[in-house]
Scaffold this active site. Structure first.
Site, PDB file in Angstrom:
ATOM      1  N   HIS A  10       0.824  -1.212   0.000  1.00  0.00           N
ATOM      2  CA  HIS A  10       0.000   0.000   0.000  1.00  0.00           C
ATOM      3  C   HIS A  10       0.858   1.262   0.000  1.00  0.00           C
ATOM      4  CE1 HIS A  10       0.751   1.157   4.192  1.00  0.00           C
ATOM      5  NE2 HIS A  10       0.644  -0.124   4.504  1.00  0.00           N
ATOM      6  N   ARG A  61      -6.006   1.153   4.343  1.00  0.00           N
ATOM      7  CA  ARG A  61      -4.900   1.628   3.500  1.00  0.00           C
ATOM      8  C   ARG A  61      -4.582   0.639   2.379  1.00  0.00           C
ATOM      9  NH1 ARG A  61      -3.073   0.105   8.564  1.00  0.00           N
ATOM     10  NH2 ARG A  61      -1.144  -1.117   8.765  1.00  0.00           N
ATOM     11  N   GLU A  88      -1.209  -6.252   7.990  1.00  0.00           N
ATOM     12  CA  GLU A  88       0.162  -5.992   8.443  1.00  0.00           C
ATOM     13  C   GLU A  88       0.415  -6.797   9.718  1.00  0.00           C
ATOM     14  OE1 GLU A  88       3.158  -5.576   8.274  1.00  0.00           O
ATOM     15  OE2 GLU A  88       3.425  -3.440   7.805  1.00  0.00           O
ATOM     16  N   HIS A 183       0.497  -5.340   2.764  1.00  0.00           N
ATOM     17  CA  HIS A 183       1.350  -4.556   3.652  1.00  0.00           C
ATOM     18  C   HIS A 183       2.794  -5.054   3.590  1.00  0.00           C
ATOM     19  CE1 HIS A 183      -2.361  -2.990   5.590  1.00  0.00           C
ATOM     20  NE2 HIS A 183      -2.811  -4.170   5.205  1.00  0.00           N
TER      21      HIS A 183
END
Length: 229
Positions: A10, A61, A88, A183
């Site tokens: 991202h 995100r 993440e 991520h």
């Protein structure tokens, strides 16, 4: 048809700009991050890559990065799967802390281990912490023992790989060209797995934000070549 998977980390988030540990905190893209996602989409369109399926996390995100890329490539219509397994890594009690201030408190070497090593856990989060995912509705259907209170790359890999084996790999084997917008650490876990990178070498792997990483794969999913657009 060639088997392909495209990985995109991202774009820069609001907390990236503030130099804060983010992890599972659901912060948005910054203006820079939006521009990076648009540029990633432009590169994919320019390369003539037609996507068949997209995978992303349950954090905005990554989701927004995925949607912006698909919008820029006129492919918003393709099937999309969201999973917490692509989140993440959970940074435990470090989440929300300034990275530089944390390094000043605990030392650069310790913070580097927390951030980059394969099997060093961060300080674990109290489940009663307001930032705990145990209090988040998007994880309500998960068993409490599955929800992490802190992860290293090893434990991140352990929850990413079942999703690879159950969802992503079968799509690629079905000759679908797949986008994974996720991520830094969930992508590092994926790359470690299918490139078979040794534990001691994974600390050096860095994935830039917003740059499509293309893998061309053989029928057994071994790598023919990889390259950034």
């Amino acid at each position: 048809m060639m088997r392909r998977i495209i990985l995109v980390r991202h774009g820069v988030s609001e907390w990236n700009l503030l130099n804060l540990f983010t992890g599972w905190v659901d912060v948005d893209l910054s203006e820079q991050g939006v521009l990076e996602a648009k540029e990633a989409g432009r590169k994919l369109k320019e390369a003539g890559i037609e996507l068949d399926m997209a995978f992303t996390s349950v954090l905005k995100r990554a989701i927004r990065t995925c949607h912006i890329i698909l919008e820029e490539t006129d492919q918003l219509w393709i099937p999309e799967v969201k999973s917490w397994r692509l989140n993440e890594r959970h940074y435990g009690d470090l989440q929300g802390l300034n990275k530089q201030q944390t390094a000043e408190k605990y030392g650069e070497e310790q913070v580097h281990k927390w951030r980059r090593s394969y099997n060093t856990l961060p300080p674990l989060m109290d489940p009663n912490n307001p930032l705990s995912p145990a209090n988040d509705r998007r994880y309500a259907n998960l068993q409490k023992r599955v929800i992490p209170m802190g992860e290293n790359l090893e434990t991140t890999l352990e929850r990413v790989i079942p999703f690879w084996e159950d969802q992503i790999a079968p799509a690629i084997l079905d000759r679908k060209t797949v986008l994974v917008a996720a991520h830094g650490n969930s992508l590092r876990a994926l790359i470690k797995y299918f490139e078979e990178i040794p534990d001691e070498e994974i600390m050096a792997l860095e994935i830039p934000t917003g740059q499509p990483l293309v893998y061309e794969l053989q029928d057994d999913l071994t790598i023919i070549r990889k390259y950034y657009l």
